[in-house]
Design an enzyme around this catalytic site. Structure first.
Site, short mmCIF file in Angstrom:
data_model
loop_
_atom_site.label_atom_id
_atom_site.label_comp_id
_atom_site.label_asym_id
_atom_site.label_seq_id
_atom_site.Cartn_x
_atom_site.Cartn_y
_atom_site.Cartn_z
N GLN A 171 -0.23 5.03 20.52
CA GLN A 171 0.06 5.44 19.26
C GLN A 171 -1.35 6.60 18.78
O GLN A 171 -2.32 6.45 19.40
CB GLN A 171 -0.18 4.48 18.24
CG GLN A 171 -1.27 3.69 17.82
CD GLN A 171 -1.49 2.48 18.69
OE1 GLN A 171 -1.27 2.71 20.04
NE2 GLN A 171 -2.31 1.40 18.34
N THR A 172 -0.65 7.54 17.92
CA THR A 172 -1.94 8.46 17.53
C THR A 172 -2.36 8.65 16.11
O THR A 172 -1.69 7.94 15.15
CB THR A 172 -1.24 9.91 18.00
OG1 THR A 172 -0.05 10.35 16.87
CG2 THR A 172 -0.84 10.13 19.30
N PHE B 140 -14.01 0.07 16.83
CA PHE B 140 -14.56 0.62 18.04
C PHE B 140 -15.87 0.55 18.04
O PHE B 140 -16.54 0.22 19.03
CB PHE B 140 -13.65 1.80 18.30
CG PHE B 140 -12.24 1.74 18.53
CD1 PHE B 140 -11.60 0.30 18.67
CD2 PHE B 140 -11.52 2.78 19.28
CE1 PHE B 140 -10.38 0.19 19.11
CE2 PHE B 140 -10.24 2.38 19.70
CZ PHE B 140 -9.60 1.14 19.54
N GLY C 32 -1.37 -2.78 20.94
CA GLY C 32 -0.41 -2.21 21.45
C GLY C 32 -0.78 -1.73 22.98
O GLY C 32 -1.84 -2.06 23.38
N TYR D 157 0.81 -1.13 -0.04
CA TYR D 157 0.08 -0.04 0.05
C TYR D 157 1.02 1.38 0.01
O TYR D 157 0.80 2.22 -0.80
CB TYR D 157 -0.87 -0.07 1.20
CG TYR D 157 -1.78 1.06 1.41
CD1 TYR D 157 -3.05 1.19 0.58
CD2 TYR D 157 -1.84 2.04 2.27
CE1 TYR D 157 -4.09 2.22 0.70
CE2 TYR D 157 -2.77 3.02 2.42
CZ TYR D 157 -3.83 2.99 1.54
OH TYR D 157 -4.83 3.99 1.58
P1 NAD Z 1 -12.74 1.72 0.52
O1 NAD Z 1 -12.05 0.50 0.26
O2 NAD Z 1 -14.02 1.64 1.17
O3 NAD Z 1 -12.94 2.19 -1.13
C1 NAD Z 1 -12.00 1.84 -2.36
C2 NAD Z 1 -12.99 1.37 -3.33
O4 NAD Z 1 -12.13 0.96 -4.39
C3 NAD Z 1 -14.02 0.18 -3.04
O5 NAD Z 1 -15.07 0.49 -3.54
C4 NAD Z 1 -13.56 -0.77 -3.70
O6 NAD Z 1 -14.27 -1.86 -4.24
C5 NAD Z 1 -12.78 -0.20 -5.02
N1 NAD Z 1 -11.53 -1.02 -5.55
C6 NAD Z 1 -10.44 -1.50 -4.88
N2 NAD Z 1 -9.60 -1.97 -5.94
C7 NAD Z 1 -10.12 -1.85 -6.94
C8 NAD Z 1 -9.63 -1.93 -8.34
N3 NAD Z 1 -8.48 -2.70 -8.66
N4 NAD Z 1 -10.53 -1.68 -9.45
C9 NAD Z 1 -11.69 -0.94 -9.20
N5 NAD Z 1 -12.15 -0.57 -8.14
C10 NAD Z 1 -11.34 -1.12 -6.89
O7 NAD Z 1 -11.62 2.84 0.95
P2 NAD Z 1 -11.83 4.30 1.40
O8 NAD Z 1 -11.50 4.53 2.62
O9 NAD Z 1 -13.14 4.96 0.55
O10 NAD Z 1 -10.62 4.81 0.23
C11 NAD Z 1 -10.80 5.52 -0.94
C12 NAD Z 1 -9.62 6.04 -1.34
O11 NAD Z 1 -8.69 6.84 -0.52
C13 NAD Z 1 -8.42 4.83 -1.63
O12 NAD Z 1 -7.44 4.94 -2.83
C14 NAD Z 1 -7.42 4.96 -0.31
O13 NAD Z 1 -6.31 4.61 -0.41
C15 NAD Z 1 -7.69 6.50 -0.18
N6 NAD Z 1 -7.48 6.77 1.37
C16 NAD Z 1 -8.19 6.60 2.28
C17 NAD Z 1 -8.07 7.09 3.63
C18 NAD Z 1 -9.02 6.74 4.62
O14 NAD Z 1 -8.98 6.97 5.94
N7 NAD Z 1 -10.50 6.25 4.42
C19 NAD Z 1 -6.81 7.35 4.01
C20 NAD Z 1 -5.70 7.74 3.16
C21 NAD Z 1 -6.15 7.38 1.79
N1 UDP Z 2 -6.14 -0.14 16.00
C1 UDP Z 2 -6.64 -0.57 17.19
N2 UDP Z 2 -7.44 -1.42 17.23
C2 UDP Z 2 -8.27 -1.90 16.22
C3 UDP Z 2 -7.94 -1.27 14.97
C4 UDP Z 2 -7.05 -0.74 14.83
O1 UDP Z 2 -5.89 -0.29 18.04
O2 UDP Z 2 -9.32 -2.78 16.64
C5 UDP Z 2 -5.12 0.83 15.74
C6 UDP Z 2 -4.05 0.52 14.80
O3 UDP Z 2 -2.98 -0.55 15.36
C7 UDP Z 2 -3.53 1.75 14.27
C8 UDP Z 2 -4.81 2.70 14.51
O4 UDP Z 2 -5.64 1.82 15.50
O5 UDP Z 2 -2.40 2.13 15.25
C9 UDP Z 2 -5.44 3.15 13.31
O6 UDP Z 2 -5.56 1.85 12.58
P1 UDP Z 2 -6.27 1.96 11.17
O7 UDP Z 2 -6.28 0.57 10.77
O8 UDP Z 2 -7.73 2.37 11.42
O9 UDP Z 2 -5.53 3.01 10.01
P2 UDP Z 2 -4.07 3.03 9.83
O10 UDP Z 2 -3.09 2.18 10.74
O11 UDP Z 2 -4.05 2.67 8.61
O12 UDP Z 2 -3.83 4.51 10.00
#
Ligand code: NAD
Ligand code: UDP
Length: 311
Positions: A209-210, A191, A205, A145
């Protein structure tokens, strides 16, 4: 405009489709339904301006109608999902991204890449500015990723330099809100589900962590502002809410808001889990005139109501 949203049936993508349709655009949602679902866009199904196409962006995509803008969100976002098929995650972020850049070139469309705060890895700089180059494991379980998204940013700039493509890169920090999948393993969905079911709240953990959590409507506003900014504004620009919280604080807040009897249960911290994360959003403020407006308590309340309805 006619706007393509890849990943449009996912959590963020479906809110973006709602907003673009409300603004009167034609929206083509391209999604392979790996983590998204048709339920997320069911409210748009009968709208003549909305079209859903089931397609994996790893496979070439052709369309005759002229496309004006492409939001590339197609990629699983939660660690549980993107690690379940890491090779496919890499393909989406490499081959898939190139397919979308090719499509943008063919149509003369602007293209926005949903990058991520994960490009900073386990950051040594705090809060994270766009200039920070990150501390990412090249070979660890999150790399499909993190490194995939870093590659995507690189190839975006290569297309811009070689072909003059109008590119927009946003680095999205943790976003939450209604329609998050119950089973995506992310902290907010875990949660809230656990609290509502009165099951133990799993902290990985010691909970120190934040993360910094942005409500989805704020994020969508930022995506649209970035897409419609002047051509020379390429980013990368951080989009997130700088309100930093420990996971223990989040657990306590969600227990209080749901009035739950759940107890906290500590579990092993996943490999390469970043210790701290908080965006510096000075660029988003000055360049886009964007900053988040939804308070954490209000956003969580809305998210809890949505989870309660769906559960
Ligand atoms: P999500 O998993 O809900 O949405 C992703 C969507 O993409 C889904 O509908 C999935 O079916 C589709 N998808 C996955 N692989 C695909 C492929 N190969 N072809 C076509 N469709 C595909 O996630 P989200 O939280 O809505 O995230 C959307 C975007 O934002 C992602 O690119 C993610 O990396 C980025 N992003 C999200 C967060 C967050 O906190 N939610 C943070 C940083 C970046
Ligand atoms: N996390 C947690 N309990 C859970 C799921 C996640 O303590 O049930 C922690 C995880 O280890 C991370 C933070 O929450 O430190 C955020 O995790 P998330 O998967 O939501 O996002 P990311 O790590 O991709 O920022």
């Amino acid at each position: 405009m006619r706007i393509l949203v890849t990943g449009g049936a996912g959590f963020i993508g479906s809110h973006l489709c709602d907003r673009l349709i409300a603004e009167g655009h034609q929206v083509i949602c391209v999604d392979n339904l790996f983590t998204g679902s048709k339920e997320n866009v069911a409210q748009l199904e009968n709208n003549p301006n909305f079209k859903f196409i089931e397609h994996d962006i790893v496979d070439p995509f052709f369309i005759d109608q002229k496309i004006d803008q492409i939001y590339n969100l197609a990629c699983p976002a939660s660690p549980v999902h993107y690690q379940s098929n890491p090779v496919h995650t890499m393909k989406a972020n490499t081959i898939g991204v190139m397919n979308m850049l090719g499509l943008a070139g063919k149509h003369g469309a602007s293209i926005l890449q949903a990058s991520t705060s994960e490009v900073y890895g386990d950051p040594e700089v705090h809060p994270q500015t766009e200039e920070y180059r990150g501390n990412v494991s090249i070979t660890g379980p999150r790399a499909c990723y993190d490194e995939g998204k870093r590659y995507a940013e690189t190839i975006f700039f290569d297309y811009q330099r070689m072909h003059g493509t109008t590119i927009k890169i946003v680095r999205i920090f943790n976003t939450y809100g209604p329609r998050m999948a119950f089973n995506d393993g992310r902290v907010i969905s875990n949660f809230i589900t656990q609290a509502l079911k009165k099951e133990p709240i799993t902290i990985y953990g010691d909970g120190s962590q934040t993360r910094s959590f942005c409500y989805v409507n704020d994020l969508v506003e930022g995506l649209i502002k970035m897409m419609n900014s002047a051509k020379e504004i390429t980013g990368p620009i951080n989009l997130g809410n700088p309100g930093e919280k420990t996971m223990l604080e989040m657990a306590q807040k969600i227990i209080a808001l749901t009035n739950s009897s759940s107890k906290i249960m500590y579990q092993v911290l996943p490999v390469d889990d970043p210790r701290r994360r908080c965006p510096d959003i000075a660029k988003a403020k000055t360049i886009l005139g964007w900053s988040p407006t939804v308070e954490l308590g209000d956003g969580l309340q809305k998210t809890i109501e949505d989870f309660r309805d769906r559960l």
